[in-house]
Design a protein around this motif. Structure first.
Motif, mmCIF file in Angstrom:
data_model
loop_
_atom_site.group_PDB
_atom_site.id
_atom_site.type_symbol
_atom_site.label_atom_id
_atom_site.label_comp_id
_atom_site.label_asym_id
_atom_site.label_seq_id
_atom_site.Cartn_x
_atom_site.Cartn_y
_atom_site.Cartn_z
ATOM 1 N N PHE A 142 0.737 -1.300 0.015
ATOM 2 C CA PHE A 142 -0.088 -0.086 0.033
ATOM 3 C C PHE A 142 0.968 1.227 0.088
ATOM 4 N N ARG A 143 0.474 2.256 -0.571
ATOM 5 C CA ARG A 143 0.696 3.653 -0.292
ATOM 6 C C ARG A 143 0.629 4.088 1.233
ATOM 7 N N ARG A 172 -4.600 5.363 -1.495
ATOM 8 C CA ARG A 172 -4.815 4.115 -0.435
ATOM 9 C C ARG A 172 -6.276 4.414 0.049
ATOM 10 N N GLU A 199 -9.147 1.409 0.074
ATOM 11 C CA GLU A 199 -9.711 0.850 1.432
ATOM 12 C C GLU A 199 -10.981 1.002 1.359
ATOM 13 N N GLU A 209 4.829 -0.484 3.319
ATOM 14 C CA GLU A 209 3.880 0.893 2.731
ATOM 15 C C GLU A 209 5.245 1.644 2.332
ATOM 16 N N THR A 225 -0.135 -4.960 -5.559
ATOM 17 C CA THR A 225 -0.735 -3.716 -5.434
ATOM 18 C C THR A 225 -1.521 -3.118 -6.290
#
Length: 314
Positions: free
Chosen positions: A193-194, A201, A205, A223, A241
């Motif tokens: 994730f970023r 992100r 999410e 991250e 990703t």
């Protein structure tokens, strides 16, 4: 110029916290910079910089003055731009901020197209994640932010101008490459994730939660704070990703990454322009806003025309 010169010198010293560097930026001598700061301090009746201990820092008075000095600069630039625009001759500065995906893959072409129409405008751009860019906007360090569609806010006007599609990318030799998987299978793989504060992100999410998968149920071993870092980590086999198709287009074209499709999950977000709430943008900001609207329309996919049936021969 509209801006008070002493305030301009103050801003330069406040940004660098160094009189020599401020002098270089302003093309002045260091004594001239010191003289202007002393005159400004005499005008306010307080010290603006603490010069003790071999370091320069802002005093409480300097901290209080800086945001107003920034706003005065922007207001002066806006006034110059508005007058020039009214005369059909846009000039002055345009201060832009962009989140990483837009800044890396779209903004250069936007600026190039805008400058072809308004060659006398000087464009300055900076990038960061969505939260960072919006904070710069509220501090009046930039005039417009281009970000990944945050929620509506009272202090900022959000105006979508383009849609962006997000994809799940995997290493080229991965078992999911060019395959379709179920959402639950994401639990079995490391998902990169970023960082928090990233618009990418946030969108991913929210989409996963809406589909019934909580982000905390995923294995997130890493991250990263850049799109390039995410792509390089996936190529190295560290996980999979979600990322913008704009960011992944070159690795996909080279075949170093592949797309995995998730049944029933379609991810997209809106790129938005953001500016401080208030009157409708004018001057260079208004011109750039209009340019972005047209650029989005031109880049939008158009429906194909149906071939007209030929009339039967008689």
């Amino acid at each position: 110029m509209i801006e008070n010169f002493r305030l301009r010198v103050f801003r330069a010293v406040a940004h660098h916290l160094n009189f020599s560097r401020a002098a270089e930026e302003l093309l002045l001598t260091q004594p001239a910079v010191t003289q202007q700061i002393k005159a400004l301090e005499d005008e306010f009746g307080v010290s603006l910089f603490d010069r003790s201990g071999g370091r320069i820092s802002l005093t409480p008075g300097g901290v209080a003055l800086l945001p107003f000095a920034e706003q005065i600069k922007i207001l002066g630039d806006d006034a110059i731009a508005a007058v020039s625009a009214a005369a059909g001759n846009n000039t002055g500065e345009l201060l832009l901020g962009a989140s990483q995906t837009i800044g890396q893959y779209l903004l250069p072409n936007f600026i190039a197209g805008f400058l072809r129409a308004y060659p006398r405008v000087r464009v300055h751009a900076r990038s960061g994640n969505t939260d960072q860019v919006l904070e710069s906007l509220l501090r009046r360090e930039i005039q417009m932010a281009l970000v990944e569609g945050p929620e509506q806010r009272k202090d900022i006007h959000i105006e979508p101008f383009m849609e962006d599609h997000l994809i799940l990318v995997v290493p080229a030799a991965h078992e999911w490459a060019d395959a379709e998987i179920d959402l639950e299978q994401l639990r079995s793989q490391p998902v990169l994730f970023r960082e928090f504060g990233s618009g990418l992100r946030r969108v991913v999410e929210q989409a996963l939660m809406a589909a019934g998968l909580k982000p905390r149920e995923l294995n997130v071993p890493m991250e990263l704070d850049t799109n390039e870092g995410l792509l390089n980590a996936v190529e190295a086999g560290l996980g999979v990703t979600f990322i913008s198709r704009w960011a992944a287009r070159y690795p996909l074209a080279l075949g170093t990454l592949k797309v995995a499709r998730i049944r029933g999950l379609q991810l997209s977000r809106r790129f938005s322009m953001a500016y401080v709430a208030g009157p409708e943008p004018a001057g260079n900001i208004g011109a750039f806003r209009a340019f972005l609207r047209n650029a989005a329309l031109e880049s939008a996919p158009r429906p194909r025309r149906r071939a007209q049936a030929k009339a039967p021969r008689r």
